[in-house]
Design a protein around this motif. Structure first.
Motif, PDB file in Angstrom:
ATOM      1  N   ASN A  34      13.749 -14.655  -6.073  1.00  0.00           N
ATOM      2  CA  ASN A  34      15.076 -14.020  -6.056  1.00  0.00           C
ATOM      3  C   ASN A  34      16.212 -15.016  -5.870  1.00  0.00           C
ATOM      4  N   SER A  35      15.881 -16.237  -5.436  1.00  0.00           N
ATOM      5  CA  SER A  35      16.942 -17.231  -5.254  1.00  0.00           C
ATOM      6  C   SER A  35      17.509 -17.715  -6.584  1.00  0.00           C
ATOM      7  N   VAL A  36      16.793 -17.468  -7.673  1.00  0.00           N
ATOM      8  CA  VAL A  36      17.273 -17.908  -8.993  1.00  0.00           C
ATOM      9  C   VAL A  36      17.568 -16.708  -9.894  1.00  0.00           C
ATOM     10  N   GLU A  41      20.227  -8.427 -10.916  1.00  0.00           N
ATOM     11  CA  GLU A  41      18.780  -8.410 -11.108  1.00  0.00           C
ATOM     12  C   GLU A  41      18.042  -8.317  -9.779  1.00  0.00           C
ATOM     13  N   ILE A  42      18.599  -8.920  -8.736  1.00  0.00           N
ATOM     14  CA  ILE A  42      17.977  -8.811  -7.407  1.00  0.00           C
ATOM     15  C   ILE A  42      17.967  -7.362  -6.952  1.00  0.00           C
ATOM     16  N   LEU A  43      19.074  -6.668  -7.165  1.00  0.00           N
ATOM     17  CA  LEU A  43      19.162  -5.276  -6.733  1.00  0.00           C
ATOM     18  C   LEU A  43      18.303  -4.353  -7.597  1.00  0.00           C
ATOM     19  N   SER A  44      18.162  -4.673  -8.864  1.00  0.00           N
ATOM     20  CA  SER A  44      17.419  -3.786  -9.763  1.00  0.00           C
ATOM     21  C   SER A  44      15.911  -3.890  -9.562  1.00  0.00           C
ATOM     22  N   TRP A  49       9.448 -11.069 -11.732  1.00  0.00           N
ATOM     23  CA  TRP A  49       9.699 -12.466 -12.033  1.00  0.00           C
ATOM     24  C   TRP A  49      11.074 -12.588 -12.692  1.00  0.00           C
ATOM     25  N   PRO A  50      11.853 -13.620 -12.411  1.00  0.00           N
ATOM     26  CA  PRO A  50      13.211 -13.734 -12.981  1.00  0.00           C
ATOM     27  C   PRO A  50      13.188 -13.714 -14.509  1.00  0.00           C
ATOM     28  N   SER A  51      14.023 -12.880 -15.075  1.00  0.00           N
ATOM     29  CA  SER A  51      14.143 -12.851 -16.535  1.00  0.00           C
ATOM     30  C   SER A  51      14.929 -14.054 -17.041  1.00  0.00           C
ATOM     31  N   GLU A  52      15.804 -14.575 -16.188  1.00  0.00           N
ATOM     32  CA  GLU A  52      16.577 -15.769 -16.506  1.00  0.00           C
ATOM     33  C   GLU A  52      16.820 -16.545 -15.216  1.00  0.00           C
ATOM     34  N   PHE A  53      16.545 -17.833 -15.233  1.00  0.00           N
ATOM     35  CA  PHE A  53      16.682 -18.659 -14.033  1.00  0.00           C
ATOM     36  C   PHE A  53      18.142 -19.097 -13.881  1.00  0.00           C
ATOM     37  N   VAL A  54      18.775 -18.608 -12.820  1.00  0.00           N
ATOM     38  CA  VAL A  54      20.182 -18.937 -12.556  1.00  0.00           C
ATOM     39  C   VAL A  54      20.212 -20.047 -11.502  1.00  0.00           C
ATOM     40  N   TRP A  55      20.037 -21.290 -11.954  1.00  0.00           N
ATOM     41  CA  TRP A  55      19.991 -22.416 -11.021  1.00  0.00           C
ATOM     42  C   TRP A  55      21.352 -22.698 -10.404  1.00  0.00           C
ATOM     43  N   SER A  56      22.403 -22.184 -10.992  1.00  0.00           N
ATOM     44  CA  SER A  56      23.741 -22.417 -10.433  1.00  0.00           C
ATOM     45  C   SER A  56      23.916 -21.754  -9.073  1.00  0.00           C
ATOM     46  N   ASN A  57      23.025 -20.807  -8.731  1.00  0.00           N
ATOM     47  CA  ASN A  57      23.086 -20.178  -7.404  1.00  0.00           C
ATOM     48  C   ASN A  57      23.023 -21.222  -6.298  1.00  0.00           C
ATOM     49  N   MET A 243      23.592 -15.600  -3.065  1.00  0.00           N
ATOM     50  CA  MET A 243      23.996 -16.826  -2.386  1.00  0.00           C
ATOM     51  C   MET A 243      23.146 -17.078  -1.136  1.00  0.00           C
ATOM     52  N   ALA A 244      22.809 -16.017  -0.435  1.00  0.00           N
ATOM     53  CA  ALA A 244      22.064 -16.164   0.814  1.00  0.00           C
ATOM     54  C   ALA A 244      20.650 -16.685   0.589  1.00  0.00           C
ATOM     55  N   LEU A 245      19.981 -16.202  -0.459  1.00  0.00           N
ATOM     56  CA  LEU A 245      18.596 -16.614  -0.692  1.00  0.00           C
ATOM     57  C   LEU A 245      18.477 -18.086  -1.098  1.00  0.00           C
ATOM     58  N   PRO A 246      19.344 -18.604  -1.978  1.00  0.00           N
ATOM     59  CA  PRO A 246      19.296 -20.054  -2.220  1.00  0.00           C
ATOM     60  C   PRO A 246      19.609 -20.870  -0.967  1.00  0.00           C
TER      61      PRO A 246
END
Length: 277
Positions: A34-36, A41-44, A49-57, A243-246
């Motif tokens: 969930n950190s990425v 998507e976290i709420l849904s 598994w992440p559908s798209e990796f958001v490394w900018s988090n 933001m909290a999980l990263p």
């Protein structure tokens, strides 16, 4: 037949242990996965598994939480506290063991009694002492409070371990011209390495992850530790999970790596204490 039945039992027990291990590791999956993810998507579906990796988090969390300052503060507080706890507790326990007297036995009893006092009952007195000394809202005040809370347990562990150190070694060093400080630091302290490393690891884990005591003493944003910086993403009406999980991952990673490298010392210390104590 008995051997075959015992083999099946061990095989089944091993499977159960593996399943339990996976169960205890599952929070790390939720944390890392969930950190990425994006906030939506976290709420849904937090378990997917992440559908798209958001490394900018991670970059945003590092910036918003002022993570470099929090990391520096956590390192400074943990290192200073761990060194002082190990040193003071070892010296105090050594004195209590070698200078056995009624006063020292009563003092040890007081240290043991301090271990069973819940933190919530002494929370206000600790704050009053810190305020009285004028070290509130400072790293020095937090270090002093951590020392007072952690040293009793360390003294108790060292006290039992030091009894296993042969007195003849110290007497021989004294005959060779060593003074008491030299005997302690060059003879006794190296022999305490298994318990010393155990106390260092356990206190490092506790102090690094501590939230309540820093939240009571440290109010300035530039003095926040990693747990305080992570908690800044949780407001009364909003929770910034993306933001909290990263931030939590960044905070947990150093102490997990530290524990993985040092865990063998915990086992050695416990085993040595159980045999020699």
């Amino acid at each position: 037949m008995k051997t075959e039945g015992k083999g099946k039992w061990n095989y089944g027990l091993e499977i159960i242990m593996i399943l339990l291990g996976l169960l205890f590791l599952s929070p790390f999956y939720f944390l890392l996965a969930n950190s990425v993810k994006s906030f939506g998507e976290i709420l849904s579906n937090a378990a997917a598994w992440p559908s798209e990796f958001v490394w900018s988090n991670y970059a945003q969390a590092w910036k918003l939480a002022r993570f470099s300052e929090a990391f520096r503060n956590s390192i400074i507080i943990t290192v200073i506290c761990v060194i002082l706890i190990a040193l003071f507790a070892a010296m105090a326990a050594y004195r209590m063991v070698r200078a056995d007297s009624k006063f020292n036995r009563v003092l040890l009893l007081l240290f043991v009694a301090a271990m069973v006092v819940p933190f919530q009952t002494i929370m206000i007195p600790i704050l009053q002492v810190v305020n009285f000394l004028g070290v509130n809202n400072s790293i020095a005040g937090l270090v002093m409070a951590q020392l007072g809370l952690s040293i009793p347990m360390a003294i108790f562990l060292f006290h039992g371990f030091i009894k296993s150190v042969p007195l003849e070694i110290e007497e021989a060093a004294t005959v060779d011209g060593c003074n008491p400080l030299t005997v302690f630091f060059r003879i006794v302290l190296p022999l305490l390495k298994p318990m010393l490393m155990t106390i260092i690891v356990l206190n490092a884990l506790g102090i690094w992850n501590d939230y309540l005591l820093p939240s009571l003493i440290l109010q300035a944003p530039e003095l926040r530790t990693i747990p305080l910086a992570t908690f800044s993403f949780f407001g009364q009406y909003t929770k910034q999970w993306d933001m909290a999980l990263p931030a939590l991952t960044l905070g947990v990673a150093p102490i997990v790596v530290f524990y993985l490298f040092m865990q063998r010392y915990i086992v050695e210390g416990i085993a040595a204490g159980s045999v020699k104590g």
